[in-house]
Design a protein around this motif. Structure first.
Motif, PDB file in Angstrom:
ATOM      1  N   GLN A  95      -8.076  30.282  83.196  1.00 39.07           N
ATOM      2  CA  GLN A  95      -7.302  31.174  84.056  1.00 39.07           C
ATOM      3  C   GLN A  95      -6.512  32.201  83.240  1.00 39.07           C
ATOM      4  N   LYS A  96      -6.140  31.862  82.006  1.00 34.59           N
ATOM      5  CA  LYS A  96      -5.458  32.828  81.136  1.00 34.59           C
ATOM      6  C   LYS A  96      -6.426  33.929  80.701  1.00 34.59           C
ATOM      7  N   VAL A  97      -7.687  33.548  80.495  1.00 37.40           N
ATOM      8  CA  VAL A  97      -8.729  34.490  80.059  1.00 37.40           C
ATOM      9  C   VAL A  97      -9.222  35.337  81.228  1.00 37.40           C
ATOM     10  N   ASN A  98      -9.300  34.745  82.421  1.00 38.77           N
ATOM     11  CA  ASN A  98      -9.857  35.425  83.586  1.00 38.77           C
ATOM     12  C   ASN A  98      -8.952  35.185  84.795  1.00 38.77           C
ATOM     13  N   THR A  99      -8.196  36.207  85.156  1.00 39.88           N
ATOM     14  CA  THR A  99      -7.231  36.060  86.255  1.00 39.88           C
ATOM     15  C   THR A  99      -7.890  35.998  87.631  1.00 39.88           C
ATOM     16  N   GLN A 100      -9.215  36.216  87.697  1.00 41.90           N
ATOM     17  CA  GLN A 100      -9.933  36.098  88.970  1.00 41.90           C
ATOM     18  C   GLN A 100     -10.194  34.635  89.338  1.00 41.90           C
ATOM     19  N   ILE A 101     -10.038  33.722  88.371  1.00 41.70           N
ATOM     20  CA  ILE A 101     -10.261  32.290  88.607  1.00 41.70           C
ATOM     21  C   ILE A 101      -9.003  31.712  89.261  1.00 41.70           C
ATOM     22  N   VAL A 102      -9.144  31.185  90.457  1.00 48.20           N
ATOM     23  CA  VAL A 102      -8.006  30.577  91.152  1.00 48.20           C
ATOM     24  C   VAL A 102      -8.423  29.188  91.640  1.00 48.20           C
ATOM     25  N   ARG A 103      -7.698  28.184  91.181  1.00 49.50           N
ATOM     26  CA  ARG A 103      -8.002  26.812  91.610  1.00 49.50           C
ATOM     27  C   ARG A 103      -7.539  26.614  93.049  1.00 49.50           C
ATOM     28  N   VAL A 104      -8.436  26.094  93.853  1.00 48.58           N
ATOM     29  CA  VAL A 104      -8.087  25.726  95.220  1.00 48.58           C
ATOM     30  C   VAL A 104      -7.270  24.433  95.130  1.00 48.58           C
ATOM     31  N   VAL A 105      -6.089  24.450  95.708  1.00 51.45           N
ATOM     32  CA  VAL A 105      -5.211  23.280  95.647  1.00 51.45           C
ATOM     33  C   VAL A 105      -5.677  22.268  96.696  1.00 51.45           C
ATOM     34  N   ALA A 106      -6.138  21.135  96.215  1.00 52.75           N
ATOM     35  CA  ALA A 106      -6.643  20.088  97.098  1.00 52.75           C
ATOM     36  C   ALA A 106      -5.501  19.402  97.845  1.00 52.75           C
ATOM     37  N   ALA A 107      -5.859  18.783  98.949  1.00 51.38           N
ATOM     38  CA  ALA A 107      -4.920  17.963  99.717  1.00 51.38           C
ATOM     39  C   ALA A 107      -5.190  16.499  99.381  1.00 51.38           C
ATOM     40  N   THR A 108      -4.146  15.687  99.398  1.00 54.16           N
ATOM     41  CA  THR A 108      -4.314  14.257  99.140  1.00 54.16           C
ATOM     42  C   THR A 108      -3.283  13.445  99.912  1.00 54.16           C
ATOM     43  N   THR A 109      -3.651  12.192 100.144  1.00 60.39           N
ATOM     44  CA  THR A 109      -2.719  11.272 100.798  1.00 60.39           C
ATOM     45  C   THR A 109      -1.963  10.432  99.772  1.00 60.39           C
ATOM     46  N   ARG A 110      -2.293  10.565  98.486  1.00 56.65           N
ATOM     47  CA  ARG A 110      -1.574   9.765  97.496  1.00 56.65           C
ATOM     48  C   ARG A 110      -0.186  10.336  97.269  1.00 56.65           C
ATOM     49  N   LEU A 111       0.686   9.504  96.744  1.00 58.09           N
ATOM     50  CA  LEU A 111       2.048   9.943  96.464  1.00 58.09           C
ATOM     51  C   LEU A 111       2.058  10.825  95.219  1.00 58.09           C
ATOM     52  N   PRO A 112       2.996  11.772  95.161  1.00 57.97           N
ATOM     53  CA  PRO A 112       3.080  12.618  93.965  1.00 57.97           C
ATOM     54  C   PRO A 112       3.471  11.792  92.737  1.00 57.97           C
ATOM     55  N   ARG A 113       2.883  12.148  91.600  1.00 59.41           N
ATOM     56  CA  ARG A 113       3.281  11.544  90.330  1.00 59.41           C
ATOM     57  C   ARG A 113       4.476  12.320  89.795  1.00 59.41           C
ATOM     58  N   GLU A 114       5.155  11.743  88.835  1.00 58.40           N
ATOM     59  CA  GLU A 114       6.316  12.399  88.252  1.00 58.40           C
ATOM     60  C   GLU A 114       5.936  13.788  87.744  1.00 58.40           C
ATOM     61  N   GLY A 115       6.722  14.779  88.165  1.00 60.67           N
ATOM     62  CA  GLY A 115       6.495  16.153  87.725  1.00 60.67           C
ATOM     63  C   GLY A 115       5.548  16.953  88.606  1.00 60.67           C
ATOM     64  N   GLU A 116       4.824  16.302  89.509  1.00 65.98           N
ATOM     65  CA  GLU A 116       3.904  17.043  90.376  1.00 65.98           C
ATOM     66  C   GLU A 116       4.680  17.750  91.486  1.00 65.98           C
ATOM     67  N   VAL A 117       4.200  18.941  91.828  1.00 66.13           N
ATOM     68  CA  VAL A 117       4.862  19.771  92.828  1.00 66.13           C
ATOM     69  C   VAL A 117       3.924  19.973  94.015  1.00 66.13           C
ATOM     70  N   ASP A 118       4.442  19.733  95.215  1.00 65.67           N
ATOM     71  CA  ASP A 118       3.655  19.931  96.431  1.00 65.67           C
ATOM     72  C   ASP A 118       3.278  21.403  96.542  1.00 65.67           C
ATOM     73  N   GLY A 119       1.995  21.653  96.825  1.00 66.74           N
ATOM     74  CA  GLY A 119       1.509  23.011  96.960  1.00 66.74           C
ATOM     75  C   GLY A 119       1.055  23.631  95.648  1.00 66.74           C
ATOM     76  N   VAL A 120       1.394  23.004  94.532  1.00 67.40           N
ATOM     77  CA  VAL A 120       0.981  23.497  93.215  1.00 67.40           C
ATOM     78  C   VAL A 120      -0.077  22.554  92.638  1.00 67.40           C
ATOM     79  N   ASP A 121       0.283  21.280  92.541  1.00 69.80           N
ATOM     80  CA  ASP A 121      -0.655  20.289  92.010  1.00 69.80           C
ATOM     81  C   ASP A 121      -1.600  19.805  93.109  1.00 69.80           C
ATOM     82  N   TYR A 122      -1.031  19.492  94.248  1.00 71.98           N
ATOM     83  CA  TYR A 122      -1.769  19.066  95.447  1.00 71.98           C
ATOM     84  C   TYR A 122      -0.931  19.445  96.650  1.00 71.98           C
TER      85      TYR A 122
END
Length: 185
Positions: free
Chosen positions: A27-54
């Motif tokens: 993504q640093k090399v090619n700004t056209q690459i955008v990761r689709v943020v998946a949805a999950t039912t698992r609980l967030p891990r330490e440091g994970e942000v809703d809407g960013v990580d999942y």
């Protein structure tokens, strides 16, 4: 499903292969690459942000979204559900972006069946021993969890040949350069 002028791409590979690191550099090399943020039912891990990580959803909310056709694909992995929000894929491709799905092999197979023209890439470790070393070096899992990941990795590696492209993650920049060559045809 409408995918506009952009592209849809899949990046899969076993746990510990370095998907996040490779994707971050790509993504640093090619700004056209955008990761689709998946949805999950698992609980967030330490440091994970809703809407960013999942997108962290309750199981009932996930089920409603699935029933309403809100996912391109969705699967249960372990005791949690994961899905690719369809609206994100459509929005990104309409903007001319490369909507990148970082998904496991079952979800990737489902997407490839629905959309045969999807660019599918499997990230390989230099060796199985190196993959095991990377998983162990994270220091985040019990021996039982490590063995489960390694067993699952063997199953996933057996599916690598079902992808259009296979890229070895042995050197980060070389790997990203190869991904760019694949993307640019």
């Amino acid at each position: 499903m409408s995918f506009g002028p952009g592209r849809l791409a899949i990046l899969s590979g076993p746990s510990g292969v370095g998907k996040d690191t490779v994707l971050e550099q790509w993504q640093k090399v090619n700004t056209q690459i955008v990761r689709v943020v998946a949805a999950t039912t698992r609980l967030p891990r330490e440091g994970e942000v809703d809407g960013v990580d999942y997108h962290f959803l309750t199981e009932p909310a996930f089920r409603v979204m699935a029933e309403e056709g809100g996912f391109l694909e969705h699967k249960q992995y372990g005791s949690s559900w994961y899905g690719t929000p369809l609206d994100q894929v459509e929005d990104l491709t309409k903007q001319g972006k490369v909507a990148l799905l970082k998904i496991e092999v079952q979800g990737a197979a489902e997407v490839r069946a629905l959309i045969p023209e999807v660019l599918s890439i499997f990230l390989l470790p230099p060796s199985f021993e190196e993959l095991e070393r990377r998983i162990r070096d994270r220091g985040t899992e019990s021996e039982d969890q490590i063995q489960k990941r390694l067993s699952r990795a063997k199953e996933e590696l057996a599916e690598a040949d079902t992808y259009a492209y296979r890229v070895v993650n042995d050197d980060l920049m070389r790997c990203v350069e190869e991904l760019e060559r694949i993307l640019n045809g």
